[in-house]
Design a protein around this motif. Structure first.
Motif, PDB file in Angstrom:
ATOM      1  N   GLU A   1      -3.080   7.810  -0.989  1.00 63.97           N
ATOM      2  CA  GLU A   1      -3.124   6.755   0.023  1.00 63.97           C
ATOM      3  C   GLU A   1      -3.691   5.451  -0.513  1.00 63.97           C
ATOM      4  N   SER A   2      -4.442   5.535  -1.606  1.00 66.66           N
ATOM      5  CA  SER A   2      -5.027   4.313  -2.172  1.00 66.66           C
ATOM      6  C   SER A   2      -3.979   3.416  -2.819  1.00 66.66           C
ATOM      7  N   ASN A   3      -2.753   3.912  -2.986  1.00 68.70           N
ATOM      8  CA  ASN A   3      -1.676   3.075  -3.515  1.00 68.70           C
ATOM      9  C   ASN A   3      -1.135   2.101  -2.471  1.00 68.70           C
ATOM     10  N   LEU A   4      -1.580   2.264  -1.217  1.00 66.50           N
ATOM     11  CA  LEU A   4      -1.198   1.315  -0.173  1.00 66.50           C
ATOM     12  C   LEU A   4      -1.783  -0.056  -0.516  1.00 66.50           C
ATOM     13  N   PRO A   5      -0.976  -1.104  -0.522  1.00 69.08           N
ATOM     14  CA  PRO A   5      -1.504  -2.433  -0.868  1.00 69.08           C
ATOM     15  C   PRO A   5      -2.641  -2.851   0.071  1.00 69.08           C
ATOM     16  N   TYR A   6      -3.797  -3.139  -0.520  1.00 67.64           N
ATOM     17  CA  TYR A   6      -4.931  -3.610   0.278  1.00 67.64           C
ATOM     18  C   TYR A   6      -5.835  -4.525  -0.543  1.00 67.64           C
ATOM     19  N   LEU A   7      -5.440  -4.760  -1.831  1.00 66.60           N
ATOM     20  CA  LEU A   7      -6.248  -5.585  -2.717  1.00 66.60           C
ATOM     21  C   LEU A   7      -5.467  -6.805  -3.187  1.00 66.60           C
ATOM     22  N   ARG A   8      -6.177  -7.937  -3.259  1.00 66.77           N
ATOM     23  CA  ARG A   8      -5.613  -9.086  -3.945  1.00 66.77           C
ATOM     24  C   ARG A   8      -5.548  -8.751  -5.423  1.00 66.77           C
ATOM     25  N   GLN A   9      -4.734  -9.506  -6.124  1.00 66.49           N
ATOM     26  CA  GLN A   9      -4.586  -9.208  -7.545  1.00 66.49           C
ATOM     27  C   GLN A   9      -5.849  -9.521  -8.350  1.00 66.49           C
ATOM     28  N   ASN A  10      -6.790 -10.238  -7.728  1.00 70.06           N
ATOM     29  CA  ASN A  10      -8.076 -10.471  -8.383  1.00 70.06           C
ATOM     30  C   ASN A  10      -9.093  -9.392  -8.045  1.00 70.06           C
ATOM     31  N   GLY A  11      -8.656  -8.355  -7.289  1.00 73.76           N
ATOM     32  CA  GLY A  11      -9.531  -7.245  -6.977  1.00 73.76           C
ATOM     33  C   GLY A  11     -10.227  -7.354  -5.637  1.00 73.76           C
ATOM     34  N   GLU A  12     -10.075  -8.459  -4.945  1.00 73.45           N
ATOM     35  CA  GLU A  12     -10.722  -8.608  -3.641  1.00 73.45           C
ATOM     36  C   GLU A  12      -9.939  -7.842  -2.566  1.00 73.45           C
ATOM     37  N   VAL A  13     -10.687  -7.394  -1.559  1.00 73.91           N
ATOM     38  CA  VAL A  13     -10.035  -6.721  -0.434  1.00 73.91           C
ATOM     39  C   VAL A  13      -9.232  -7.751   0.363  1.00 73.91           C
ATOM     40  N   ALA A  14      -7.998  -7.436   0.642  1.00 74.45           N
ATOM     41  CA  ALA A  14      -7.089  -8.373   1.320  1.00 74.45           C
ATOM     42  C   ALA A  14      -7.275  -8.265   2.834  1.00 74.45           C
ATOM     43  N   GLN A  15      -8.362  -8.824   3.311  1.00 74.99           N
ATOM     44  CA  GLN A  15      -8.680  -8.745   4.733  1.00 74.99           C
ATOM     45  C   GLN A  15      -7.629  -9.470   5.578  1.00 74.99           C
ATOM     46  N   SER A  16      -7.210 -10.643   5.123  1.00 72.54           N
ATOM     47  CA  SER A  16      -6.228 -11.414   5.902  1.00 72.54           C
ATOM     48  C   SER A  16      -4.893 -10.681   5.997  1.00 72.54           C
ATOM     49  N   MET A  17      -4.516  -9.993   4.928  1.00 71.77           N
ATOM     50  CA  MET A  17      -3.272  -9.217   4.954  1.00 71.77           C
ATOM     51  C   MET A  17      -3.379  -8.072   5.966  1.00 71.77           C
ATOM     52  N   ALA A  18      -4.541  -7.407   5.993  1.00 70.91           N
ATOM     53  CA  ALA A  18      -4.746  -6.314   6.947  1.00 70.91           C
ATOM     54  C   ALA A  18      -4.685  -6.830   8.378  1.00 70.91           C
ATOM     55  N   GLU A  19      -5.248  -7.999   8.608  1.00 74.32           N
ATOM     56  CA  GLU A  19      -5.207  -8.583   9.949  1.00 74.32           C
ATOM     57  C   GLU A  19      -3.789  -9.014  10.322  1.00 74.32           C
ATOM     58  N   GLU A  20      -3.044  -9.473   9.322  1.00 75.28           N
ATOM     59  CA  GLU A  20      -1.653  -9.834   9.581  1.00 75.28           C
ATOM     60  C   GLU A  20      -0.837  -8.609   9.982  1.00 75.28           C
ATOM     61  N   LEU A  21      -1.120  -7.465   9.348  1.00 74.15           N
ATOM     62  CA  LEU A  21      -0.459  -6.225   9.715  1.00 74.15           C
ATOM     63  C   LEU A  21      -0.746  -5.854  11.164  1.00 74.15           C
ATOM     64  N   ALA A  22      -1.992  -5.992  11.548  1.00 76.38           N
ATOM     65  CA  ALA A  22      -2.371  -5.653  12.920  1.00 76.38           C
ATOM     66  C   ALA A  22      -1.722  -6.604  13.915  1.00 76.38           C
ATOM     67  N   ALA A  23      -1.507  -7.845  13.498  1.00 77.43           N
ATOM     68  CA  ALA A  23      -0.996  -8.874  14.414  1.00 77.43           C
ATOM     69  C   ALA A  23       0.502  -8.764  14.658  1.00 77.43           C
ATOM     70  N   ILE A  24       1.225  -8.087  13.758  1.00 80.81           N
ATOM     71  CA  ILE A  24       2.685  -8.045  13.932  1.00 80.81           C
ATOM     72  C   ILE A  24       3.081  -7.339  15.226  1.00 80.81           C
ATOM     73  N   TRP A  25       2.199  -6.480  15.730  1.00 82.60           N
ATOM     74  CA  TRP A  25       2.525  -5.758  16.959  1.00 82.60           C
ATOM     75  C   TRP A  25       2.489  -6.666  18.178  1.00 82.60           C
ATOM     76  N   GLU A  26       1.887  -7.833  18.016  1.00 84.67           N
ATOM     77  CA  GLU A  26       1.808  -8.781  19.130  1.00 84.67           C
ATOM     78  C   GLU A  26       2.854  -9.887  19.031  1.00 84.67           C
ATOM     79  N   ASN A  27       3.596  -9.915  17.924  1.00 80.41           N
ATOM     80  CA  ASN A  27       4.607 -10.951  17.747  1.00 80.41           C
ATOM     81  C   ASN A  27       5.809 -10.687  18.670  1.00 80.41           C
ATOM     82  N   LYS A  28       6.276 -11.731  19.310  1.00 79.35           N
ATOM     83  CA  LYS A  28       7.448 -11.608  20.175  1.00 79.35           C
ATOM     84  C   LYS A  28       8.684 -12.049  19.398  1.00 79.35           C
ATOM     85  N   GLY A  29       9.261 -11.107  18.672  1.00 78.82           N
ATOM     86  CA  GLY A  29      10.379 -11.460  17.807  1.00 78.82           C
ATOM     87  C   GLY A  29      11.638 -10.672  18.037  1.00 78.82           C
ATOM     88  N   LEU A  30      11.619  -9.722  18.984  1.00 75.65           N
ATOM     89  CA  LEU A  30      12.789  -8.874  19.205  1.00 75.65           C
ATOM     90  C   LEU A  30      13.450  -9.187  20.541  1.00 75.65           C
TER      91      LEU A  30
END
Length: 566
Positions: free
Chosen positions: A445-474
């Motif tokens: 499961e650690s192969n799931l993308p969650y790190l920036r290429q500089n090794g930092e935790v990609a918090q903004s990416m995780a929040e973007e994932l959570a936000a897609i469920w609220e997008n009105k696109g369909l």
């Protein structure tokens, strides 16, 4: 009145014909509950008269020869029959369509606890937890587990719909066979009726009842027109095409699609199979409406409900309203499959595009190939898993195609070119049945993308994932103009199915009442009333008794003349 011995013949005719009338009445009473039986009514008439002119008598005289049965009437109302058979076929059409809608609704198990909606909610919850602590192995594993359940449930629903399509296809075959069988039954009865009635003496009552029953049943399967010729032959048209005539039954054929196995009803006598030219029974370019009598028959409802292929999101996405309505929108199964697959496709691609984002670029490959405005992995925005492998992995993978193809540029840089979906091959599309969970993520499961290429935790990416469920696109389909979230889309989808079901059910129930009302009117003409027949039985019995007493009186009179006056 005849004189002397002739008077006995008058009484005998009364006895004989009253007895025949009693037999007819008894036959009616014996068939009170027989489906399709038409009551028989006796009509009496005078026999011939002997006329005596003035040469043999003082004045013009006539002597009657008694009574005779003029006819035994087999009464039917042609217009009521036609009306009944039309409404009977229409009611069967909506019944079959409603059955298909209810089967689709059942596939989603919304009333049985294990709902697809709850699976979507669990999947959404997993992303909310991941957004809180992206580097938690528990949260990463939760996404993979809930993603697996999401796609398994989606595929289970899709399997159920495909399975029901196969069941409908079997019903189509059975309906065609039954239609052909009824055609032959009508033709055989035509010949038997013609043989019985050829002498213009007897009416083939029972055979006519059987033929009318066959026509009633045939009207359930397709739109029919019928007419009876002067020699008793009924000719039938099915969907506007000759089906039964004086000599032939033009059987309905079955064209089988090699890819799906789906059967299309055809007219072999109007087709040229050697050239691959088929005349189909139904014309789907004509709108389905009661005004045009195009909403009649179980067979048409079955073919329409099943559709002509297995649909996916391409049958709804990017189409105009007319294209959709003339395609998947006509079919219960196709519209349900297409709209459901559009939801699953939207969820999968939205998640994949955040985990493994895309951008547009132009470059020249090391081999000189020019790539203009192609989609590639967005290395600046893209994240990686714990092993740092590029490009970042997607959660849902196509079974027949990798997400990227690595291309060496002439600048020495590696570009990961996105492989566009191939709409001719479902294994190369992000469809419900063409994807699986990325095996690399199932193994770790650690192969799931969650790190920036500089090794930092990609918090903004995780929040973007959570936000897609609220997008009105369909958008549900081209007839709808209101974009919605994934959850809103699903609710609108299920509400649409429920509305369709309610409409078809209410129409079917309304037509059922109409059919019953028309049948009641038919029964007033053709049905047997026990009270009326008992009244007739008393009448004919009294007539028989009167004729018997008449003969006794004539017999006593003749005896008196012979013995006392002779």
């Amino acid at each position: 009145m005849a004189n002397g011995m002739g008077s006995l013949y008058i009484g005998a005719s009364g006895l004989q014909n009253s007895q025949n009338a009693l037999n007819t009445t008894a036959n009616n009473l014996a068939n009170v509950e027989t489906t399709g039986y038409v009551r028989q009514q006796v009509l009496f008439s005078d026999r011939d008269y002997n006329t005596f002119d003035k040469k043999s008598a003082i004045s013009m005289q006539q002597a009657g020869l008694g009574v005779n049965i003029a006819d035994v009437v087999h009464t039917r109302d042609y217009f009521l029959d036609k009306y009944y058979r039309t409404e009977n076929g229409r009611q069967a059409f909506y019944d079959a369509t409603n059955e298909a809608v209810q089967e689709v609704i059942t596939s989603f198990q919304e009333l049985e606890g294990t709902t697809f909606q709850s699976g979507m909610y669990d999947f959404w919850t997993a992303f909310q937890e991941f957004a809180k602590i992206p580097d938690s192995s528990v949260n990463q594993n939760l996404i993979i587990q809930k993603g697996t359940l999401f796609i398994e449930r989606a595929q289970g629903i899709y399997d159920n719909m495909k399975s029901y399509q196969s069941k409908i296809n079997l019903k189509v075959s059975e309906s065609i066979d039954r239609i052909n069988e009824l055609g032959h039954t009508i033709q055989e009865l035509n010949l038997q009726i013609q043989k019985v009635e050829a002498g213009k003496i007897e009416t083939a009552m029972t055979l006519r009842d059987e033929r009318d029953n066959a026509l009633d049943e045939l009207s359930k399967y397709a739109q029919i027109d019928f007419e009876e010729t002067s020699d008793g032959i009924v000719k039938v048209k099915l969907e506007g095409v000759r089906f039964v005539d004086e000599v032939h039954v033009f059987e309905m054929g079955q064209k089988v699609d090699r890819m799906t196995g789906f059967i299309t009803p055809t007219w072999p006598h109007l087709s040229d199979e050697s050239l691959g030219q088929y005349t189909e029974v139904f014309d789907y370019s004509v709108d389905i409406s009661s005004e045009m009598d195009t909403d009649i028959g179980i067979l048409k409802a079955q073919v329409l409900a099943r559709g002509d292929h297995i649909a996916n999101y391409t049958d709804v996405a990017g189409l105009t309203a007319d294209q959709y309505n003339d395609g998947a929108g006509m079919s219960v199964m196709l519209s349900a499959q297409a709209e459901f697959d559009q939801l699953v496709h939207g969820v999968m691609t939205a998640i994949n595009d955040v985990l493994s984002p895309l951008t547009t670029a132009s470059f020249t490959g090391a081999d000189g190939t020019v790539y203009n405005n192609v989609k590639i992995w967005d290395e600046e925005k893209g994240c990686v898993g714990n092993d740092g492998q590029k490009p970042g992995r997607e959660l849902f993978v196509r079974r027949g195609m990798e997400r990227y193809t690595a291309v060496e540029g002439n600048d020495g840089k590696t570009y990961y070119v996105y492989n566009e979906e191939d709409t001719t091959d479902t294994s190369k599309m992000y469809t419900t049945y063409g994807v699986s969970i990325n095996q690399d993520l199932l193994e770790a499961e650690s192969n799931l993308p969650y790190l920036r290429q500089n090794g930092e935790v990609a918090q903004s990416m995780a929040e973007e994932l959570a936000a897609i469920w609220e997008n009105k696109g369909l958008i549900l389909n081209p007839n709808d103009t209101d974009p919605c979230t994934f959850e809103g889309y699903y609710e609108k989808f299920m509400n649409g199915l429920a509305t369709k079901g309610n409409v078809y059910e209410s129409v079917a129930q309304s037509l059922s009442g109409s059919v019953t009302s028309i049948e009641n009117q038919r029964q007033q003409v053709i049905g047997v009333s026990a009270d009326e027949e008992l009244t007739n039985m008393i009448k004919y019995q009294n007539a028989y008794n009167a004729a018997s007493r008449y003969i006794n009186v004539i017999s006593e009179m003749l005896e008196h003349i012979i013995t006392q006056l002779g």
